[in-house]
Every structure is written in structure tokens, then in C-alpha cells.
Design a protein around this motif. Structure first.
Motif, PDB file in Angstrom:
ATOM      1  N   UNK A   8      20.271  44.423  61.953  1.00  0.00           N
ATOM      2  CA  UNK A   8      20.144  43.306  62.892  1.00  0.00           C
ATOM      3  C   UNK A   8      20.673  42.002  62.283  1.00  0.00           C
ATOM      4  N   UNK A   9      20.581  41.897  60.962  1.00  0.00           N
ATOM      5  CA  UNK A   9      21.128  40.715  60.287  1.00  0.00           C
ATOM      6  C   UNK A   9      22.633  40.610  60.485  1.00  0.00           C
ATOM      7  N   UNK A  48      23.258  39.294  64.028  1.00  0.00           N
ATOM      8  CA  UNK A  48      23.057  37.846  64.133  1.00  0.00           C
ATOM      9  C   UNK A  48      24.173  37.087  63.415  1.00  0.00           C
ATOM     10  N   UNK A  49      24.602  37.595  62.254  1.00  0.00           N
ATOM     11  CA  UNK A  49      25.663  36.923  61.509  1.00  0.00           C
ATOM     12  C   UNK A  49      26.962  36.945  62.326  1.00  0.00           C
ATOM     13  N   UNK A  54      27.195  37.029  65.508  1.00  0.00           N
ATOM     14  CA  UNK A  54      27.041  36.140  66.668  1.00  0.00           C
ATOM     15  C   UNK A  54      26.970  34.669  66.269  1.00  0.00           C
ATOM     16  N   UNK A  55      26.836  34.388  64.990  1.00  0.00           N
ATOM     17  CA  UNK A  55      26.684  32.990  64.563  1.00  0.00           C
ATOM     18  C   UNK A  55      28.013  32.230  64.592  1.00  0.00           C
ATOM     19  N   UNK A  56      29.124  32.952  64.697  1.00  0.00           N
ATOM     20  CA  UNK A  56      30.436  32.293  64.709  1.00  0.00           C
ATOM     21  C   UNK A  56      30.937  32.061  66.135  1.00  0.00           C
ATOM     22  N   UNK A  85      31.768  34.579  69.345  1.00  0.00           N
ATOM     23  CA  UNK A  85      31.040  34.532  70.620  1.00  0.00           C
ATOM     24  C   UNK A  85      32.019  34.360  71.776  1.00  0.00           C
ATOM     25  N   UNK A  98      33.595  37.690  72.637  1.00  0.00           N
ATOM     26  CA  UNK A  98      32.676  38.534  73.417  1.00  0.00           C
ATOM     27  C   UNK A  98      32.621  38.075  74.869  1.00  0.00           C
ATOM     28  N   UNK A  99      32.600  36.762  75.056  1.00  0.00           N
ATOM     29  CA  UNK A  99      32.570  36.211  76.420  1.00  0.00           C
ATOM     30  C   UNK A  99      33.785  36.663  77.217  1.00  0.00           C
ATOM     31  N   UNK A 140      33.781  40.193  78.585  1.00  0.00           N
ATOM     32  CA  UNK A 140      32.943  40.474  79.756  1.00  0.00           C
ATOM     33  C   UNK A 140      33.797  40.762  80.988  1.00  0.00           C
ATOM     34  N   UNK A 184      27.606  46.981  74.861  1.00  0.00           N
ATOM     35  CA  UNK A 184      26.403  46.196  75.191  1.00  0.00           C
ATOM     36  C   UNK A 184      25.118  46.776  74.615  1.00  0.00           C
ATOM     37  N   UNK A 188      23.292  44.544  72.144  1.00  0.00           N
ATOM     38  CA  UNK A 188      22.601  43.395  72.723  1.00  0.00           C
ATOM     39  C   UNK A 188      21.160  43.768  73.067  1.00  0.00           C
ATOM     40  N   UNK A 223      18.957  43.624  70.057  1.00  0.00           N
ATOM     41  CA  UNK A 223      18.538  42.264  69.731  1.00  0.00           C
ATOM     42  C   UNK A 223      17.458  41.805  70.682  1.00  0.00           C
TER      43      UNK A 223
END
Lengths: 85, 85
Positions: B2-3, B6-7, B9-11, B15, B18-19, B22, B70, B73, B76
DNA sequence: TAGATATTTAGATTTATATCTAAATATTAC
DNA sequence: GTAATATTTAGATATAAATCTAAATATCTA
């Protein structure tokens, strides 16, 4: 910013701190005692959690008390929802 | 882990990738063209998304196609649920 | 098979993060 | 006010991450 939240959550120590706080508020010292690193290091992690608004901070006498702020978790959930259409 | 999620997704760039996905799958080149950085740099971000299992990767002829995965997601979300009691 | 196109990998550099030690600040108790 | 306790801040160092250029790999087309 959501990026700050994800960055805060990317660190294992910080996730463990949040997990602990689920059982109730803790002082900075109590939190730091749970880890092998220096108190100064844990204090740095607490600052990152505070800046990301993942925790509330309040002084009580000599101690500084940390508690969970769950509102930000909901913001992340809302962001993630965009992907489970 | 999971780390890693998150790492990843932190950039901000990641992100945004990924958007974009969709709306449907894209080639590495199409994705890279949306950013001011070099294709090699975007390729590096794509690798991080792939390693975090946030995207599927498949070659189609000369192109490499990226699409959303997905399922992670939801992992998370499950983790976050622990905090909204 | 040679050349063109698409994408990634390798290696170098810059920037950010985690950790430590030492010092500073705040509060309490004497 | 001075000493003791709790916590943070400052400054240094080591590790990790983001970016770039150049080169390598894979596929297609003539």
C-alpha cells in the motif's frame, strides 16, 4: 493539496502513527516511544501529518496531544471514487 | 504494498496520467505528448504506475497501450475505511 | 535486411526526504 | 528564578526520487 496527503501516507512510520491514533489520542512522547528512531525524527513525521491535516494537535500542559482528523480521509475517498466510476 | 500505491499517487504527473486514462486506454506516446517533460521521463512515471499495479500494460504492434486497473483503488479504499470508524 | 517509428533503459545530475545530533522553546515544580 | 521534563527546530548527512541526454530494444514497412 491531495498530493501532500498521499505523500504523507506513503511513509510506513506515518501510517503506523495514524493506526495507533485510531484507539484514541496520544502525546508526542507516547507516539515516539513506539518507534526505534529518535524523538526528533518522529516529531518530523508528526509535523508532516499535521501539515497534511491528517491529525489535530493541541497542547495540554507539558504535553502535546495528537489525535486523528478523519475529514481528510473522506477527501481522498472522494478522489478515489472518480475511478470506480 | 500500500505504501507503493500511495507513493505512486503522491506525484502530480502520475495522478494526471490516471485521470486521462479514465476516458479510455492510451499509448505511451499519446500520454507523453500531454506533458512538457521528455518521453523518457514519462516512461519512468508509467513504470512506477505499472509496478504499483495502477495500470495495465499491453503491446499492440509498435505501440504500448496503457489502461486503468481499478482494483488497487479498492484496496486503498478498504485501508481508508479503517479510519471512518 | 535497412531505415523509420515507438518506447524503454542506463547513467548522470538535481532536488527532496529521512534520519541523526545538538540546541532551542515551553511548561511545570521547587 | 532555576532545574527537570516534553517537544520541536536547526543544521548536517545519507538515501531516494525526478529529470535529462544518449543509447538500446522492438516493431513495422519498403
Amino acid at each position: 493539496m491531495i498530493g501532500d496527503t498521499f505523500r504523507a501516507l506513503s511513509d510506513k512510520t506515518r501510517r503506523e502513527i495514524l493506526m495507533m491514533l485510531r484507539d484514541g489520542e496520544m502525546t508526542a512522547g507516547e507516539i515516539a516511544d513506539k518507534f526505534a528512531t529518535r524523538h526528533a525524527t518522529v516529531s518530523h513525521h508528526l509535523k508532516i501529518l499535521k501539515d497534511a491535516k491528517l491529525v489535530f494537535v493541541e497542547r495540554k500542559g507539558q504535553n502535546i496531544i495528537y489525535s486523528l482528523n478523519t475529514t481528510v480521509f473522506q477527501d481522498i475517498m472522494a478522489w478515489l471514487m472518480k475511478f470506480n466510476d
